[in-house]
Design an enzyme around this catalytic site. Structure first.
Site, mmCIF file in Angstrom:
data_model
loop_
_atom_site.group_PDB
_atom_site.id
_atom_site.type_symbol
_atom_site.label_atom_id
_atom_site.label_comp_id
_atom_site.label_asym_id
_atom_site.label_seq_id
_atom_site.Cartn_x
_atom_site.Cartn_y
_atom_site.Cartn_z
ATOM 1 N N GLU A 295 0.873 -1.219 -0.096
ATOM 2 C CA GLU A 295 -0.057 0.157 0.205
ATOM 3 C C GLU A 295 0.769 1.104 0.090
ATOM 4 O O GLU A 295 0.528 2.195 -0.432
ATOM 5 C CB GLU A 295 -0.936 -0.056 1.218
ATOM 6 C CG GLU A 295 -2.157 -0.955 1.107
ATOM 7 C CD GLU A 295 -2.814 -0.894 -0.132
ATOM 8 O OE1 GLU A 295 -3.402 0.093 -0.046
ATOM 9 O OE2 GLU A 295 -2.771 -2.046 -0.872
ATOM 10 N N TRP A 298 2.027 1.881 -3.366
ATOM 11 C CA TRP A 298 0.971 2.582 -4.254
ATOM 12 C C TRP A 298 0.864 4.078 -4.075
ATOM 13 O O TRP A 298 0.986 4.817 -5.150
ATOM 14 C CB TRP A 298 -0.271 1.842 -3.766
ATOM 15 C CG TRP A 298 -0.983 0.927 -4.400
ATOM 16 C CD1 TRP A 298 -1.251 -0.450 -3.861
ATOM 17 C CD2 TRP A 298 -1.476 0.799 -5.857
ATOM 18 N NE1 TRP A 298 -1.802 -1.060 -4.862
ATOM 19 C CE2 TRP A 298 -2.055 -0.396 -6.029
ATOM 20 C CE3 TRP A 298 -1.616 1.715 -7.065
ATOM 21 C CZ2 TRP A 298 -2.539 -0.876 -7.140
ATOM 22 C CZ3 TRP A 298 -2.045 1.498 -8.270
ATOM 23 C CH2 TRP A 298 -2.683 0.013 -8.184
ATOM 24 N N TRP A 326 -20.205 10.391 -20.549
ATOM 25 C CA TRP A 326 -20.906 10.530 -19.329
ATOM 26 C C TRP A 326 -22.371 11.059 -19.231
ATOM 27 O O TRP A 326 -22.725 11.708 -20.127
ATOM 28 C CB TRP A 326 -20.146 11.000 -18.048
ATOM 29 C CG TRP A 326 -18.615 10.638 -18.205
ATOM 30 C CD1 TRP A 326 -17.384 11.182 -18.689
ATOM 31 C CD2 TRP A 326 -18.119 9.450 -17.476
ATOM 32 N NE1 TRP A 326 -16.478 10.507 -18.596
ATOM 33 C CE2 TRP A 326 -16.696 9.319 -17.915
ATOM 34 C CE3 TRP A 326 -18.627 8.335 -16.782
ATOM 35 C CZ2 TRP A 326 -15.909 8.258 -17.012
ATOM 36 C CZ3 TRP A 326 -18.080 7.314 -16.195
ATOM 37 C CH2 TRP A 326 -16.546 7.219 -16.736
ATOM 38 N N ASN A 364 -10.630 2.977 2.895
ATOM 39 C CA ASN A 364 -10.147 2.706 1.645
ATOM 40 C C ASN A 364 -11.038 1.982 0.669
ATOM 41 O O ASN A 364 -11.245 2.225 -0.547
ATOM 42 C CB ASN A 364 -8.745 2.034 1.464
ATOM 43 C CG ASN A 364 -8.023 2.285 0.062
ATOM 44 O OD1 ASN A 364 -7.868 3.368 -0.730
ATOM 45 N ND2 ASN A 364 -7.825 1.034 -0.350
ATOM 46 N N TRP A 382 -15.796 10.744 -13.768
ATOM 47 C CA TRP A 382 -15.327 10.450 -12.297
ATOM 48 C C TRP A 382 -14.337 11.873 -11.997
ATOM 49 O O TRP A 382 -14.334 11.918 -10.694
ATOM 50 C CB TRP A 382 -14.081 9.427 -12.688
ATOM 51 C CG TRP A 382 -13.134 9.800 -13.817
ATOM 52 C CD1 TRP A 382 -13.261 9.653 -15.190
ATOM 53 C CD2 TRP A 382 -11.954 10.933 -13.678
ATOM 54 N NE1 TRP A 382 -12.241 10.295 -15.859
ATOM 55 C CE2 TRP A 382 -11.343 11.101 -15.023
ATOM 56 C CE3 TRP A 382 -11.296 11.419 -12.652
ATOM 57 C CZ2 TRP A 382 -10.240 11.667 -15.287
ATOM 58 C CZ3 TRP A 382 -9.968 12.293 -12.788
ATOM 59 C CH2 TRP A 382 -9.693 12.529 -14.354
ATOM 60 N N TRP A 405 -9.311 7.671 -8.207
ATOM 61 C CA TRP A 405 -10.447 7.731 -8.923
ATOM 62 C C TRP A 405 -10.590 6.971 -10.342
ATOM 63 O O TRP A 405 -11.358 6.684 -11.073
ATOM 64 C CB TRP A 405 -10.835 9.335 -8.978
ATOM 65 C CG TRP A 405 -11.909 9.458 -7.874
ATOM 66 C CD1 TRP A 405 -11.518 9.975 -6.567
ATOM 67 C CD2 TRP A 405 -13.194 9.273 -7.918
ATOM 68 N NE1 TRP A 405 -12.479 10.058 -6.016
ATOM 69 C CE2 TRP A 405 -13.843 9.750 -6.237
ATOM 70 C CE3 TRP A 405 -14.171 8.930 -8.763
ATOM 71 C CZ2 TRP A 405 -14.930 9.660 -5.885
ATOM 72 C CZ3 TRP A 405 -15.642 8.887 -8.171
ATOM 73 C CH2 TRP A 405 -15.904 9.205 -7.158
#
Length: 502
Positions: A295, A298, A326, A364, A382, A405
Site C-alpha cells: 500500500e 502504491w 458520461w 479505503n 469520475w 478515481w
C-alpha cells in the site's frame, strides 16, 4: 541520499516547510544543517491556497495549524524558531530570503503541477537575487528517473512498478535524513506570536472530538496504536467496521511522519525482522507487513504518475477513455446529489458518504465502492467525484485521489479491463457482513434484520412494517437498478472496445 560533501559551505540558509511538518527525518532541514552555519525556518500560510477553499471550517487547515504550532515548539526546544507568515508564498519566500540575507532556500520536493509551477516561480525570483533554490526528495522513497522500465520509461501499471521498486530498495533509501552529522545552528529570530486559526479566517472544527490528533505527537500515537494490529493487516484492512488500517494517511499527507520510517517498519516486518520493533516475527506478521508495504508503494506509484504524466489532473491517463460519454441532465444531477448526501438507497454507499461528511475520512475499501458506484452505476464523470473528495477528505492528496478515481473509473493505471463493475450489494455483504458499519452511519436501518440490511428494498411490505422502515419514506428506494446500470455501463465503455478494434 545524495552526497553533499563537495558543495560549498553556506553562511545562512532558509528551510521552507510545506508538506513536511516535522523536525525529525526531514531532508531539507537536515541538508541545511549540514551545509549552512545558520539555519532559519519558515512556514507560509499560503493565501493563494486558503482563499479559494469553499468552507472556512476546514479540518485540514485546523490540522495544519495545530501541526505548525507543534513544529514551532519543537524548533524552539532545539534553540531555533519557526517564522510563520500569512501571504502568497510566491512573494513571501523571495522577500524573506532577501530580508534574512540567506544564500539558499531549501525545500522538500512537491509533485503537483501547481506546486511545481509555484516552486519554479520562486526559484526564478530567488535566482534574480543571487539566491539558490534547492529541493530534495522527502515525501516518497523514489522519484524522478529512479524507477523506470528497461526501456527507460515510467511505468504505467502498478504490479511491475512494485517489482522494480522492491528490487531497487536498499538500506540507504531508508536511512533517516538526519542520521548524519549536522554542523549548523538553528537561528531564533525575534518572532511575533503565531497567528491563531481565527486570525487566518478559519473556524475550529473539533478534530479532537473525531479522535484526530495532529502533529508529530499525533503521528506517533497513531502509529503506536496500529503496531499491535499490523500482523493482521492483510486480514482486516478491507472491513470498515474493524480497526484494521493504519489511519496514518493524513499524517503522511502533511508530513508529520516520515515515509522512510513507515517503509522501514513495513519492510522489516515483511522480511521477518519484526523483533527489531518489538513485534512478532511470524508468517502472519510477515504477510501483514508485505501487504502494508504494498500500500505504501502504491503511494509512491501515484506520485510518480502525477510527476511524469501531469495531464491526468484534467484528462484520463488512457487517452482513449476521454471518448467515454458520461451522463448529464436533470436525472444525472439528481443522482449526483443523492450520492453526495448519502441518499442513494444502497446502504453501504450511503454509510460511506455519511462517514465522509461526518469525519472527513473514508475507509479505503469504501472509497473504491462509492467511486465505482458513481462512475459505473450512475454513469457520472469520475472528475466530479474526484472534486467532491478533494473538498471533503482530511487526507486529500492530488496524486492518490486522482489515481484512485481513475482506477475506479477504469480510465487510469489499471491492468484490469473496463468491464470490472462492482456490485454494491455484493460488496456490502462481503465487507460489512453483520452490517455494523451500516448501522453506525445509517441509523434509520437499525431495526432491519441483517438478512435484508444490504438490500432493504427487497423486503415485503409486511417485513417493512414489522421493522418500522418503509422504503421510500424512512429510507430512499434505490436511485438506480444495478443490473440495468451494468448493461448501460458496458455499452458506455464499449467505445473503448471499438477503438481497440475488437
Amino acid at each position: 541520499m545524495s552526497d553533499q560533501s563537495s558543495l560549498p559551505r553556506l553562511d545562512a540558509a532558509l528551510v521552507w516547510f510545506r508538506r513536511d511538518l516535522r523536525d525529525v527525518d526531514n531532508t531539507a532541514l537536515a541538508e541545511a544543517l549540514r551545509r549552512a552555519q545558520r539555519v532559519y525556518c519558515v512556514f507560509v500560510f499560503d493565501r493563494d491556497i486558503l482563499d479559494i477553499l469553499p468552507c472556512k471550517a476546514d479540518r485540514r487547515v485546523e490540522f495544519i495549524h495545530a501541526s505548525v504550532v507543534e513544529l514551532a515548539a519543537a524548533l524552539r526546544a532545539r534553540g531555533g524558531g519557526l517564522i510563520v507568515r500569512e501571504a502568497s508564498a510566491r512573494d513571501e519566500i523571495p522577500r524573506l530570503a532577501r530580508e534574512l540575507g540567506v544564500a539558499a532556500v531549501f525545500a522538500n520536493r512537491d509533485y503537483e503541477p501547481a506546486a511545481k509551477a509555484r516552486d519554479a516561480a520562486v526559484a526564478a525570483r530567488l535566482q534574480a537575487d543571487g539566491i539558490a533554490f534547492e529541493d530534495f526528495k522527502d515525501q516518497v522513497i523514489f522519484d524522478g528517473a529512479e524507477v523506470l522500465t528497461q526501456g527507460g520509461r515510467p511505468y504505467g501499471v502498478f504490479t511491475p512498478y512494485r517489482t522494480a521498486w522492491l528490487k531497487r530498495l536498499g538500506e540507504d533509501d531508508l536511512r533517516a535524513a538526519d542520521a548524519g552529522a549536522e554542523c549548523g545552528t538553528l537561528c531564533a529570530p525575534a518572532l511575533p506570536p503565531l497567528p491563531t486559526l481565527v486570525d487566518l479566517g478559519f473556524a475550529p472544527t473539533g478534530l479532537a472530538d473525531l479522535g484526530i490528533q495532529p502533529g508529530m505527537q499525533g503521528a506517533r500515537a497513531t502509529l503506536a496504536a496500529f503496531l499491535p494490529r499490523l500482523a493482521r493487516y492483510h486480514e482486516q484492512r478491507d472491513f470498515p467496521a474493524v480497526r484494521g488500517v493504519s489511519y496514518l494517511s493524513v499524517h503522511l499527507r502533511f508530513g508529520t511522519v516520515s515515509i522512510r520510517q513507515l517503509v522501514s517498519l513495513a519492510n522489516a516486518v515483511r522480511l521477518g525482522r519484526g523483533g527489531e520493533y518489538g513485534l512478532a516475527s511470524t508468517a502472519e506478521a510477515a504477510e501483514g507487513g508485505r501487504v502494508w508495504l504494498s500500500e505504501l508503494v502504491w503511494r509512491d506509484f501515484y506520485f510518480m504518475i502525477l510527476d511524469h504524466f501531469p495531464q491526468v489532473v484534467a484528462r484520463a491517463f488512457k487517452p482513449e477513455c476521454d471518448a467515454v460519454v458520461w451522463e448529464t441532465g436533470a436525472a444525472a444531477e439528481a443522482d449526483f446529489a443523492a450520492w453526495c448526501a448519502g441518499r442513494t438507497g444502497y446502504p453501504l454507499v450511503d454509510a460511506a458518504m455519511r462517514q465522509l461528511a461526518h469525519s472527513g475520512y473514508m475507509h479505503n475499501r469504501l472509497r473504491m465502492v462509492v467511486a465505482a458506484f458513481l462512475c459505473k452505476d450512475l454513469g457520472i464523470d469520475w472528475r466530479r467525484g474526484e472534486a467532491f473528495f478533494a473538498e471533503h477528505l482530511n487526507d486529500f492528496d492530488l496524486a492518490a485521489n486522482n489515481g484512485g478515481w481513475q482506477w475506479s473509473a477504469s480510465t487510469g493505471c489499471d491492468a484490469q479491463p473496463w468491464f470490472r463493475i462492482f456490485n454494491p450489494v455484493t460488496q456490502s455483504q462481503r465487507f460489512d457482513p453483520e452490517g455494523r458499519f451500516i448501522r453506525r452511519y445509517v441509523p434509520e436501518l437499525n431495526a432491519v434484520p441483517v438478512r435484508h440490511l444490504h438490500a432493504p428494498w427487497l423486503m415485503s411490505a409486511a417485513e417493512q412494517s414489522a421493522c418500522g422502515v418503509v422504503i421510500g419514506r424512512d429510507y430512499p428506494a434505490p436511485c438506480i437498478d444495478h443490473a440495468a446500470a451494468r448493461t448501460r455501463t458496458l455499452a458506455r465503455y464499449g467505445v473503448l472496445k471499438a477503438a481497440a478494434g475488437e
